[in-house]
Design an enzyme around this catalytic site. Sequence first.
Site, short mmCIF file in Angstrom:
data_model
loop_
_atom_site.label_atom_id
_atom_site.label_comp_id
_atom_site.label_asym_id
_atom_site.label_seq_id
_atom_site.Cartn_x
_atom_site.Cartn_y
_atom_site.Cartn_z
N ASN A 1 0.80 -1.23 0.00
CA ASN A 1 0.00 0.00 0.00
C ASN A 1 0.83 1.28 0.00
O ASN A 1 0.40 2.29 -0.53
CB ASN A 1 -0.91 -0.03 1.24
N TYR B 1 3.13 9.77 -11.58
CA TYR B 1 2.23 8.98 -10.73
C TYR B 1 1.43 7.99 -11.58
O TYR B 1 1.32 6.80 -11.24
CB TYR B 1 1.30 9.92 -9.96
P1 NAD Z 1 -1.07 8.50 2.90
O1 NAD Z 1 -0.07 9.53 2.55
O2 NAD Z 1 -2.12 8.80 3.89
O3 NAD Z 1 -0.32 7.16 3.37
C1 NAD Z 1 0.80 6.66 2.69
C2 NAD Z 1 1.73 6.04 3.72
O4 NAD Z 1 2.87 5.52 3.01
C3 NAD Z 1 2.27 7.07 4.74
O5 NAD Z 1 2.08 6.61 6.04
C4 NAD Z 1 3.75 7.19 4.38
O6 NAD Z 1 4.59 7.44 5.50
C5 NAD Z 1 4.03 5.81 3.77
N1 NAD Z 1 5.22 5.83 2.95
C6 NAD Z 1 5.59 6.74 2.03
N2 NAD Z 1 6.77 6.42 1.51
C7 NAD Z 1 7.18 5.27 2.12
C8 NAD Z 1 8.32 4.45 2.03
N3 NAD Z 1 9.33 4.74 1.20
N4 NAD Z 1 8.38 3.34 2.79
C9 NAD Z 1 7.38 3.02 3.64
N5 NAD Z 1 6.26 3.77 3.79
C10 NAD Z 1 6.18 4.90 3.04
O7 NAD Z 1 -1.71 8.06 1.51
P2 NAD Z 1 -2.94 7.13 1.15
O8 NAD Z 1 -3.89 7.98 0.41
O9 NAD Z 1 -3.40 6.32 2.30
O10 NAD Z 1 -2.23 6.21 0.07
C11 NAD Z 1 -2.07 4.80 0.22
C12 NAD Z 1 -1.95 4.20 -1.17
O11 NAD Z 1 -3.16 4.42 -1.89
C13 NAD Z 1 -0.83 4.79 -2.03
O12 NAD Z 1 -0.20 3.78 -2.77
C14 NAD Z 1 -1.58 5.73 -2.94
O13 NAD Z 1 -0.88 5.97 -4.15
C15 NAD Z 1 -2.86 4.96 -3.16
N6 NAD Z 1 -3.99 5.77 -3.62
C16 NAD Z 1 -4.48 6.78 -2.86
C17 NAD Z 1 -5.55 7.52 -3.35
C18 NAD Z 1 -6.16 8.65 -2.57
O14 NAD Z 1 -7.01 9.36 -3.14
N7 NAD Z 1 -5.84 8.85 -1.32
C19 NAD Z 1 -6.10 7.23 -4.59
C20 NAD Z 1 -5.56 6.20 -5.34
C21 NAD Z 1 -4.51 5.46 -4.84
#
Ligand code: NAD
Length: 252
Positions: free
Chosen positions: A90, A154
């Site tokens: 994730n 992205y």
């Molecule tokens: P978020 O920023 O709330 O959480 C992401 C987490 O990943 C954070 O806790 C961060 O510290 C951690 N992280 C970042 N780089 C890291 C690394 N190198 N090693 C370990 N941990 C790391 O974001 P989110 O929205 O919960 O995103 C989670 C996933 O969902 C991501 O892959 C994101 O691309 C995907 N996503 C999110 C959305 C959205 O609208 N929020 C939409 C589509 C996809």
Amino acid sequence: MGQVDGEIAIITGAGSGIGRACALVLAREGAAIMATDIDDEGLRVTERLVTDAGGRIITAHQDVTDESMWEAIFSQTENAFGTPSVLVNNAGIAIAGAITDFTLDDWRKQMSVNVDSVFLGTRAAMRYMGSKGGSIVNISSVAGLRGAAGASAYCTSKGAVRLFSKAAAVECAQMGTGIRVNSVHPGIIDTPMVASILGMFDGDDMAERLTPMKRPGTPEEIAYGCLYLGSDEASYCNGTILTIDGGTTARQ
Ligand code: NAD
């Protein structure tokens, strides 16, 4: 009886947003959780929330781009709970910017966190799960299904996650491992990541404009998709694209 009773799940990026919701939902449904992140404070919050809800969880500091850490995460999980059976890849970041202004360093960082991590995690899971089977859930995005201006890196990273998942699904099936690999494609979800992106695009009402359901999704709505793919109910899902986006990609 919980939907994932007896499962042992590693969830990356579990100190925030979707990862934290996955930890909470899978723990509530019976899985033992290894939650990892680079954000130790975020991990502590997740740990407390899961523990307070009666779930089983351990945490570890992990940079998902660091090849050497994956082995340690799997072996720590195995020592605590037994062989991991679910991996939710994730952790991710979103670096926005026009192609003409984008630096190679940022491009590589985007690919490293979002794509290298998924390869490394999947490889470790395949080695550890072996022929015992299991479920690998890779978090992609609607941005892995179509383009968006200002988000080329992205989109590229999430498109790679989608096709890597399909290739891994076929490879796992052909090898007879019993490991299933699927990708989840969230739309706009209310997390710290999306708050920063919406800030960049000056679009607080972006979710309302882009989403037929006229609201952002919640992290839990994504976690329920991961719960399904991690469970035995999804035993015939392999290489599937699970889009959870309030209808965003249904509209052209
Ligand atoms: P978020 O920023 O709330 O959480 C992401 C987490 O990943 C954070 O806790 C961060 O510290 C951690 N992280 C970042 N780089 C890291 C690394 N190198 N090693 C370990 N941990 C790391 O974001 P989110 O929205 O919960 O995103 C989670 C996933 O969902 C991501 O892959 C994101 O691309 C995907 N996503 C999110 C959305 C959205 O609208 N929020 C939409 C589509 C996809």
